[in-house]
Design an enzyme around this catalytic site. Sequence first.
Site, mmCIF file in Angstrom:
data_model
loop_
_atom_site.group_PDB
_atom_site.id
_atom_site.type_symbol
_atom_site.label_atom_id
_atom_site.label_comp_id
_atom_site.label_asym_id
_atom_site.label_seq_id
_atom_site.Cartn_x
_atom_site.Cartn_y
_atom_site.Cartn_z
ATOM 1 N N HIS A 181 50.712 32.848 42.218
ATOM 2 C CA HIS A 181 49.263 32.623 42.261
ATOM 3 C C HIS A 181 48.527 33.836 41.700
ATOM 4 O O HIS A 181 48.514 34.900 42.311
ATOM 5 C CB HIS A 181 48.828 32.349 43.717
ATOM 6 C CG HIS A 181 47.372 32.017 43.850
ATOM 7 N ND1 HIS A 181 46.592 32.479 44.877
ATOM 8 C CD2 HIS A 181 46.557 31.277 43.059
ATOM 9 C CE1 HIS A 181 45.362 32.037 44.715
ATOM 10 N NE2 HIS A 181 45.314 31.300 43.631
ATOM 11 N N ASN A 213 43.116 33.752 49.608
ATOM 12 C CA ASN A 213 42.096 32.719 49.740
ATOM 13 C C ASN A 213 41.804 32.410 51.205
ATOM 14 O O ASN A 213 40.673 32.078 51.563
ATOM 15 C CB ASN A 213 42.516 31.444 48.995
ATOM 16 C CG ASN A 213 42.379 31.598 47.486
ATOM 17 O OD1 ASN A 213 41.912 32.628 47.010
ATOM 18 N ND2 ASN A 213 42.803 30.587 46.744
ATOM 19 N N SER A 226 46.566 27.004 43.865
ATOM 20 C CA SER A 226 45.987 27.784 44.959
ATOM 21 C C SER A 226 45.926 26.971 46.229
ATOM 22 O O SER A 226 45.657 27.517 47.294
ATOM 23 C CB SER A 226 44.582 28.262 44.584
ATOM 24 O OG SER A 226 43.763 27.163 44.267
ATOM 25 N N GLU A 244 50.293 36.464 44.099
ATOM 26 C CA GLU A 244 50.914 36.057 45.367
ATOM 27 C C GLU A 244 52.173 35.267 45.002
ATOM 28 O O GLU A 244 52.093 34.258 44.296
ATOM 29 C CB GLU A 244 49.949 35.195 46.182
ATOM 30 C CG GLU A 244 48.807 36.013 46.758
ATOM 31 C CD GLU A 244 47.793 35.175 47.513
ATOM 32 O OE1 GLU A 244 47.325 35.622 48.572
ATOM 33 O OE2 GLU A 244 47.441 34.065 47.042
HETATM 34 N N1 3HC Z 1 39.072 38.642 30.747
HETATM 35 C C1 3HC Z 1 39.635 39.807 30.367
HETATM 36 N N2 3HC Z 1 39.122 41.023 30.695
HETATM 37 C C2 3HC Z 1 37.998 41.049 31.414
HETATM 38 C C3 3HC Z 1 37.342 39.867 31.834
HETATM 39 C C4 3HC Z 1 37.923 38.617 31.456
HETATM 40 N N3 3HC Z 1 37.402 37.457 31.822
HETATM 41 N N4 3HC Z 1 36.254 40.217 32.550
HETATM 42 C C5 3HC Z 1 36.221 41.560 32.593
HETATM 43 N N5 3HC Z 1 37.281 42.058 31.917
HETATM 44 C C6 3HC Z 1 37.648 43.456 31.794
HETATM 45 C C7 3HC Z 1 36.666 44.251 30.986
HETATM 46 O O1 3HC Z 1 37.071 44.307 29.636
HETATM 47 C C8 3HC Z 1 36.737 45.611 31.637
HETATM 48 O O2 3HC Z 1 37.811 46.383 31.145
HETATM 49 P P1 3HC Z 1 37.578 47.925 30.745
HETATM 50 O O3 3HC Z 1 36.653 48.520 31.749
HETATM 51 O O4 3HC Z 1 38.956 48.477 30.768
HETATM 52 O O5 3HC Z 1 36.999 47.839 29.403
HETATM 53 C C9 3HC Z 1 37.093 45.352 33.090
HETATM 54 O O6 3HC Z 1 37.580 44.016 33.128
HETATM 55 C C10 3HC Z 1 35.888 45.523 33.945
HETATM 56 O O7 3HC Z 1 34.886 44.631 33.454
HETATM 57 P P2 3HC Z 1 33.335 44.961 33.356
HETATM 58 O O8 3HC Z 1 33.127 46.436 33.290
HETATM 59 O O9 3HC Z 1 32.742 44.092 32.323
HETATM 60 O O10 3HC Z 1 32.764 44.365 34.694
HETATM 61 P P3 3HC Z 1 32.980 44.804 36.171
HETATM 62 O O11 3HC Z 1 33.172 46.251 36.331
HETATM 63 O O12 3HC Z 1 31.889 44.111 36.873
HETATM 64 O O13 3HC Z 1 34.365 44.126 36.590
HETATM 65 C C11 3HC Z 1 35.583 42.340 37.514
HETATM 66 C C12 3HC Z 1 34.579 42.761 36.459
HETATM 67 C C13 3HC Z 1 36.923 43.052 37.270
HETATM 68 C C14 3HC Z 1 35.780 40.843 37.364
HETATM 69 C C15 3HC Z 1 35.033 42.745 38.922
HETATM 70 O O14 3HC Z 1 33.718 42.300 39.057
HETATM 71 C C16 3HC Z 1 35.849 42.224 40.066
HETATM 72 O O15 3HC Z 1 36.854 42.778 40.437
HETATM 73 N N6 3HC Z 1 35.382 41.099 40.700
HETATM 74 C C17 3HC Z 1 36.061 40.429 41.787
HETATM 75 C C18 3HC Z 1 36.804 39.248 41.223
HETATM 76 C C19 3HC Z 1 37.559 38.478 42.295
HETATM 77 O O16 3HC Z 1 37.334 38.608 43.485
HETATM 78 N N7 3HC Z 1 38.491 37.629 41.845
HETATM 79 C C20 3HC Z 1 39.256 36.793 42.734
HETATM 80 C C21 3HC Z 1 38.577 35.445 42.885
HETATM 81 S S1 3HC Z 1 39.530 34.335 43.906
HETATM 82 C C22 3HC Z 1 40.703 33.674 42.880
HETATM 83 O O17 3HC Z 1 40.772 33.947 41.709
HETATM 84 C C23 3HC Z 1 41.688 32.753 43.521
HETATM 85 C C24 3HC Z 1 41.602 31.341 43.009
HETATM 86 O O18 3HC Z 1 42.581 30.541 43.691
HETATM 87 C C25 3HC Z 1 40.245 30.723 43.192
#
Ligand code: 3HC
Length: 406
Positions: A263, A313, A242, A275
Site C-alpha cells: 500500500h 488509514n 487500501s 504498508e
Molecule cells: N508527484 C511527484 N512529486 C511531487 C508531487 C507529485 N504529485 N507533489 C510534490 N512533489 C514533490 C515536489 O517536487 C517537491 O520535491 P523537492 O522539494 O525535492 O523539489 C516535494 O514533493 C515537496 O513538494 P512541494 O514543495 O511542492 O510541496 P510541499 O512541501 O507542500 O509538499 C507534500 C507536498 C509532500 C505532498 C506534503 O504536503 C505532504 O507530505 N502532504 C501529506 C500527504 C499525505 O498525507 N499523504 C497521504 C494521504 S493518505 C493515502 O495516500 C492513502 C490512500 O489509501 C488514500
Amino acid sequence: MTSHSEQISATLVYPYLNHAVRMYESGYATRGDVDAGMRFGCGYPVGPLQALDEIGLDVVRDALAARYAESGDHLHQPAELLEKLVAEGRTGRGVGRGLYTWADGAVVADEETPSSDDAPRLRHEVRTVGVVGTGTMAAGIVEVFAKAGHEVTYVGRSDDKLAGVVASITKNQDRAIAKGRGDEATKAAVLGRLHGATSREALAEVDLVVEAIAEDLAVKTELFADLDRICKPGAILATTTSSLPIARCADATSRPEAVIGMHFFNPAPVMKLVEVVTTERTAPEVDETVRALCARVGKVAVSCGDRAGFIVNALLFPYLNDAALLAEQGTHSLVEIDAAIKEQVGLPMGPFELLDVVGNDVSLAIQQELHREFGEPGLAPARTLEEAVAEGRLGRKTGAGFHDYS
Ligand code: 3HC
C-alpha cells in the site's frame, strides 16, 4: 488559558493519539511501525506514540478522561495502556520513561527496538516489475521502480492512458531537472525503462506485479485470476488496495503464498511509506522479499495484518472525519481548522486540504469501511463528507471539495 487554535488541535489530535495506543496495545502493529507509518505515510514530524511521550501521557490521559465524561464516546475513553503507564509513573520524555525509553531528550533503544540484524533480505530476485493501471497511484508506482533502476512493464486499457503515465513521469523528471536535482541523461534512462502495453500478456516474465486498478473486489479478483494464469511461476502478485481484503485476491489464484499487499501513499514518488500487508497464507520469504525491495527502492516498509485501514488509514481517516464533525458545529471555519493543525501540530497539510487531495469519494469509502470493521458509533462518516460526495464536490480533481479550486 489555551488559545482557540490550541483547542482545535487538542480536540482533533488527542483521540488520534488514543487510537494509536489502542492499535499498539492490541498487538496489531509494533510501536516503531505505528510511528513510522504516520511519519513516512503522511509526512508528520513525529509519530503518535512518540508525540504522546513528548506531550506527557498524563496530560493526554486527563484531557481524554474529561472529554469522555462529556461525550460517553468509547473513542475518547483513555486506552488501558495509557491508564496503566500513567499509574506506573511512566508519563513520557519528562521522566525518561513512557511508551519509549528516553535519555538526554532522545529515544534510546530498548528491548522492543529491532537490531540491524533484523533487516530483511531479498529471498527472491526481483529485477523486472509489472504495474497494472494508469491512474495517479499506478503512474507514481511505475516512477518509483523505474527511478530505482528496474525495467517496468505497465499495462493500461488504451494507448492514451499509457501516454498519460509517460507524461506524468516526464513532468516530474523535468521538475527535478529545473530544481537542479536531475539531468537529461537520468531522465532519458528512467523513461527508457518504461514499457507500456495494452495486453496483460506482456507481464508473463516479470518478477513482481503491483496492481493499482479500481477499488472493486470483483474487478480485482478477475485480475488476480488472470495474473495467476499469465505470470511465470514464482512471480509475486501485489495489490495496492487500501480497503479490500487481500485474502480474497489471494483466493482467486493458485499461489496464495505469493500474494501480498503493497500500500503506497499519495503522492507515491514522494511519500516514503509502503504498508506491506500479509495474509495468513503469504509465505514469510515473500513478505521479507517485498520489505527488502521497498528498502532498495528508497521506501520505508511497515508490516500490517489484512484488516481495514491497515495502520495509517485507520489512524488518519477518523481524525479527518473528526475535523469535518468539528466544522459542522459551526464554531470554527475550515480555514481556521486547517491553519491550527499546520501551525500548532506541524502537519504538512490541514485536514480539509488533505481530504481534497485524497478525494472525498475515496475518503468516504475508507471511513465507511472503518465504521463497518470496528463497529464504533463515533466512526460514522460526517454528514458534510457524505454531502460533499453526493454533490460531486470530490476535491481537487473536480475543482471543488471542502475548499474551492476554480
Ligand atoms: N508527484 C511527484 N512529486 C511531487 C508531487 C507529485 N504529485 N507533489 C510534490 N512533489 C514533490 C515536489 O517536487 C517537491 O520535491 P523537492 O522539494 O525535492 O523539489 C516535494 O514533493 C515537496 O513538494 P512541494 O514543495 O511542492 O510541496 P510541499 O512541501 O507542500 O509538499 C507534500 C507536498 C509532500 C505532498 C506534503 O504536503 C505532504 O507530505 N502532504 C501529506 C500527504 C499525505 O498525507 N499523504 C497521504 C494521504 S493518505 C493515502 O495516500 C492513502 C490512500 O489509501 C488514500
